[in-house]
Design a protein around this motif. Structure first.
Motif, PDB file in Angstrom:
ATOM      1  N   PRO A  40       7.480  -9.670 -16.263  1.00  0.00           N
ATOM      2  CA  PRO A  40       8.798 -10.141 -15.803  1.00  0.00           C
ATOM      3  C   PRO A  40       8.737 -11.117 -14.633  1.00  0.00           C
ATOM      4  O   PRO A  40       9.651 -11.930 -14.467  1.00  0.00           O
ATOM      5  N   ASP A  41       7.683 -11.056 -13.821  1.00  0.00           N
ATOM      6  CA  ASP A  41       7.562 -11.998 -12.712  1.00  0.00           C
ATOM      7  C   ASP A  41       6.839 -13.282 -13.109  1.00  0.00           C
ATOM      8  O   ASP A  41       6.675 -14.194 -12.285  1.00  0.00           O
ATOM      9  N   GLY A  42       6.371 -13.362 -14.362  1.00  0.00           N
ATOM     10  CA  GLY A  42       5.717 -14.557 -14.860  1.00  0.00           C
ATOM     11  C   GLY A  42       4.281 -14.739 -14.401  1.00  0.00           C
ATOM     12  O   GLY A  42       3.652 -15.751 -14.733  1.00  0.00           O
ATOM     13  N   ARG A  43       3.727 -13.771 -13.685  1.00  0.00           N
ATOM     14  CA  ARG A  43       2.380 -13.926 -13.115  1.00  0.00           C
ATOM     15  C   ARG A  43       1.288 -13.592 -14.104  1.00  0.00           C
ATOM     16  O   ARG A  43       0.137 -13.984 -13.916  1.00  0.00           O
ATOM     17  N   TRP A  44       1.620 -12.831 -15.162  1.00  0.00           N
ATOM     18  CA  TRP A  44       0.606 -12.378 -16.114  1.00  0.00           C
ATOM     19  C   TRP A  44       1.096 -12.562 -17.545  1.00  0.00           C
ATOM     20  O   TRP A  44       2.304 -12.556 -17.808  1.00  0.00           O
ATOM     21  N   ILE A  45       0.148 -12.666 -18.446  1.00  0.00           N
ATOM     22  CA  ILE A  45       0.392 -12.487 -19.877  1.00  0.00           C
ATOM     23  C   ILE A  45      -0.439 -11.288 -20.313  1.00  0.00           C
ATOM     24  O   ILE A  45      -1.674 -11.269 -20.142  1.00  0.00           O
ATOM     25  N   TYR A  46       0.223 -10.276 -20.828  1.00  0.00           N
ATOM     26  CA  TYR A  46      -0.446  -9.086 -21.352  1.00  0.00           C
ATOM     27  C   TYR A  46      -0.698  -9.274 -22.842  1.00  0.00           C
ATOM     28  O   TYR A  46       0.106  -9.903 -23.542  1.00  0.00           O
ATOM     29  N   PHE A  47      -1.786  -8.703 -23.349  1.00  0.00           N
ATOM     30  CA  PHE A  47      -2.128  -8.865 -24.761  1.00  0.00           C
ATOM     31  C   PHE A  47      -3.132  -7.799 -25.168  1.00  0.00           C
ATOM     32  O   PHE A  47      -3.669  -7.071 -24.319  1.00  0.00           O
ATOM     33  N   ASN A  48      -3.375  -7.674 -26.461  1.00  0.00           N
ATOM     34  CA  ASN A  48      -4.441  -6.799 -26.929  1.00  0.00           C
ATOM     35  C   ASN A  48      -5.538  -7.641 -27.552  1.00  0.00           C
ATOM     36  O   ASN A  48      -5.291  -8.734 -28.074  1.00  0.00           O
ATOM     37  N   SER A  49      -6.758  -7.144 -27.475  1.00  0.00           N
ATOM     38  CA  SER A  49      -7.895  -7.928 -27.932  1.00  0.00           C
ATOM     39  C   SER A  49      -9.075  -7.012 -28.233  1.00  0.00           C
ATOM     40  O   SER A  49      -9.189  -5.916 -27.666  1.00  0.00           O
ATOM     41  N   GLU A  50      -9.959  -7.491 -29.097  1.00  0.00           N
ATOM     42  CA  GLU A  50     -11.225  -6.813 -29.373  1.00  0.00           C
ATOM     43  C   GLU A  50     -12.364  -7.422 -28.565  1.00  0.00           C
ATOM     44  O   GLU A  50     -13.538  -7.135 -28.805  1.00  0.00           O
ATOM     45  N   ARG A  51     -12.056  -8.245 -27.586  1.00  0.00           N
ATOM     46  CA  ARG A  51     -13.058  -9.028 -26.869  1.00  0.00           C
ATOM     47  C   ARG A  51     -14.110  -8.193 -26.155  1.00  0.00           C
ATOM     48  O   ARG A  51     -15.227  -8.669 -25.910  1.00  0.00           O
ATOM     49  N   ALA A  52     -13.788  -6.957 -25.792  1.00  0.00           N
ATOM     50  CA  ALA A  52     -14.722  -6.143 -25.023  1.00  0.00           C
ATOM     51  C   ALA A  52     -15.477  -5.131 -25.875  1.00  0.00           C
ATOM     52  O   ALA A  52     -16.212  -4.305 -25.343  1.00  0.00           O
ATOM     53  N   SER A  53     -15.323  -5.202 -27.187  1.00  0.00           N
ATOM     54  CA  SER A  53     -15.894  -4.173 -28.052  1.00  0.00           C
ATOM     55  C   SER A  53     -16.851  -4.767 -29.076  1.00  0.00           C
ATOM     56  O   SER A  53     -16.661  -5.893 -29.547  1.00  0.00           O
ATOM     57  N   ASP A  54     -17.851  -3.978 -29.429  1.00  0.00           N
ATOM     58  CA  ASP A  54     -18.758  -4.335 -30.523  1.00  0.00           C
ATOM     59  C   ASP A  54     -18.335  -3.682 -31.827  1.00  0.00           C
ATOM     60  O   ASP A  54     -18.972  -3.898 -32.858  1.00  0.00           O
ATOM     61  N   ARG A  55     -17.266  -2.886 -31.769  1.00  0.00           N
ATOM     62  CA  ARG A  55     -16.769  -2.224 -32.982  1.00  0.00           C
ATOM     63  C   ARG A  55     -15.591  -3.006 -33.545  1.00  0.00           C
ATOM     64  O   ARG A  55     -14.618  -3.280 -32.830  1.00  0.00           O
ATOM     65  N   ALA A  56     -15.652  -3.360 -34.811  1.00  0.00           N
ATOM     66  CA  ALA A  56     -14.560  -4.103 -35.445  1.00  0.00           C
ATOM     67  C   ALA A  56     -13.266  -3.305 -35.360  1.00  0.00           C
ATOM     68  O   ALA A  56     -13.238  -2.106 -35.652  1.00  0.00           O
ATOM     69  N   GLY A  57     -12.192  -3.962 -34.924  1.00  0.00           N
ATOM     70  CA  GLY A  57     -10.884  -3.324 -34.854  1.00  0.00           C
ATOM     71  C   GLY A  57     -10.584  -2.603 -33.565  1.00  0.00           C
ATOM     72  O   GLY A  57      -9.439  -2.190 -33.346  1.00  0.00           O
ATOM     73  N   HIS A  58     -11.578  -2.432 -32.678  1.00  0.00           N
ATOM     74  CA  HIS A  58     -11.366  -1.590 -31.495  1.00  0.00           C
ATOM     75  C   HIS A  58     -10.663  -2.386 -30.383  1.00  0.00           C
ATOM     76  O   HIS A  58     -11.257  -2.766 -29.372  1.00  0.00           O
ATOM     77  N   ALA A  59      -9.365  -2.620 -30.580  1.00  0.00           N
ATOM     78  CA  ALA A  59      -8.574  -3.400 -29.629  1.00  0.00           C
ATOM     79  C   ALA A  59      -8.193  -2.550 -28.416  1.00  0.00           C
ATOM     80  O   ALA A  59      -7.891  -1.360 -28.539  1.00  0.00           O
ATOM     81  N   GLN A  60      -8.159  -3.200 -27.258  1.00  0.00           N
ATOM     82  CA  GLN A  60      -7.688  -2.608 -26.018  1.00  0.00           C
ATOM     83  C   GLN A  60      -6.685  -3.564 -25.366  1.00  0.00           C
ATOM     84  O   GLN A  60      -6.509  -4.703 -25.803  1.00  0.00           O
ATOM     85  N   ILE A  61      -6.014  -3.083 -24.318  1.00  0.00           N
ATOM     86  CA  ILE A  61      -5.000  -3.884 -23.637  1.00  0.00           C
ATOM     87  C   ILE A  61      -5.646  -4.664 -22.476  1.00  0.00           C
ATOM     88  O   ILE A  61      -6.428  -4.101 -21.704  1.00  0.00           O
TER      89      ILE A  61
END
Length: 299
Positions: free
Chosen positions: A182-203
């Motif tokens: 709401p303050d425009g300082r961040w964009i939140y999202f989910n991603s598998e970028r930190a995982s070696d397991r397919a599909g293992h998304a985190q925030i």
């Protein structure tokens, strides 16, 4: 009630219903405001708190927040194949929508002729809308780029009036659900970028220019679609069972509440759901109530 919606896209199984539900995050009290045997998805709460807007049969519908009236279809002109990615402008006057033709459009919240916002590309490039900046000038979206083994899912922004696409991520692992704080300082999202397991998304969250990436959740479940409350004090996300690929329907999901800076979470509700449950921000303007869709089997 029996379906009043067009039969377009995914249909529910025999004996299954969709329940548009609101929950009070302080008391955990839940209220089913609308139930149907059709597949309805992705409720937005209007900024005035009076109505919810949801997707059904490739179209958009409005219902009062107490469910006292029959849903009313919103005129979307030639667009009859909308997916469940739609957002409202901060002033509540404009709807921004994603069409299955791969483009983004704007139209009056009262209905009317759509205006295309997105650009054409010389390669496969499919837009999926998820967020709008607090000042209403910028849309955050996910682009599916390329095909086959070259397919990538990354985060971009584009001016809400139309203009150049701006890339915020460029990795081979999937990203999804970008939404402004709401303050425009961040964009939140989910991603598998930190995982070696397919599909293992985190925030995760990042700055609006794509820098300063921080991980918000780190557990064995698969976490999608972070939504921040209007007052910026809370975040709700949907948590899938371990091993889930993507964000499919008909899974044992949990809605979880967390501080936007991360830390401990609290379970709000558990039910059969997934795709369509909270694909868009479903917070009420009072930052106390939240809307979602559950898909139970009644017989």
């Amino acid at each position: 009630m029996k379906s009043i919606f067009a039969r377009h896209g995914r249909q529910l199984a025999k004996g299954q219903v969709a329940q548009l539900t609101t929950i009070d995050i302080e008391t955990s009290a839940q209220n089913i405001i609308f139930e149907t045997d059709a597949n309805i998805e992705a409720p937005n709460w209007t900024p005035d708190g009076a109505s919810l807007i949801f997707n059904a049969g490739g179209e958009l519908w409005r219902i009062d927040y107490q469910g006292k009236a029959v849903p009313e279809k919103i005129d979307t002109g030639v667009l009859k194949d909308l997916n469940n990615d739609h957002v409202l402008s901060p002033d509540g006057q404009t709807l921004y929508v994603s069409s299955n033709d791969g483009h983004l459009y704007a139209l009056p919240v009262t209905g009317g002729a759509p205006r295309r916002v997105s650009n054409t590309h010389d390669r496969p490039f499919h837009y999926y809308l998820h967020g709008i900046s607090p000042d209403g000038t910028t849309l955050a979206y996910v682009a599916v780029e390329g095909e086959g083994e070259h397919r990538r899912i990354n985060i971009f922004t584009i001016p809400s009036a139309g203009g150049p696409d701006r890339r915020l991520s460029d990795i081979s692992k999937p990203n999804d659900g970008p939404e402004y704080s709401p303050d425009g300082r961040w964009i939140y999202f989910n991603s598998e970028r930190a995982s070696d397991r397919a599909g293992h998304a985190q925030i995760f969250r990042m700055r609006p220019d794509g820098s300063g990436i921080e991980q918000m959740t780190s557990d064995e479940r698969v976490n999608w679609f972070p939504h921040l409350s209007p007052d910026g004090r809370r975040m709700v996300y949907i948590s899938y069972p371990e091993g889930t690929l993507g964000h499919p329907p008909d899974r044992d999901v949990i809605l979880r509440l967390m501080h936007p800076d991360g830390g401990e979470y609290r379970d709000l509700a558990a039910f059969n759901g997934g795709q369509g449950t909270i694909n868009v921000n479903s917070w009420a303007p009072d930052s106390r109530r939240f809307a979602y869709v559950a898909y139970p089997f009644k017989n």
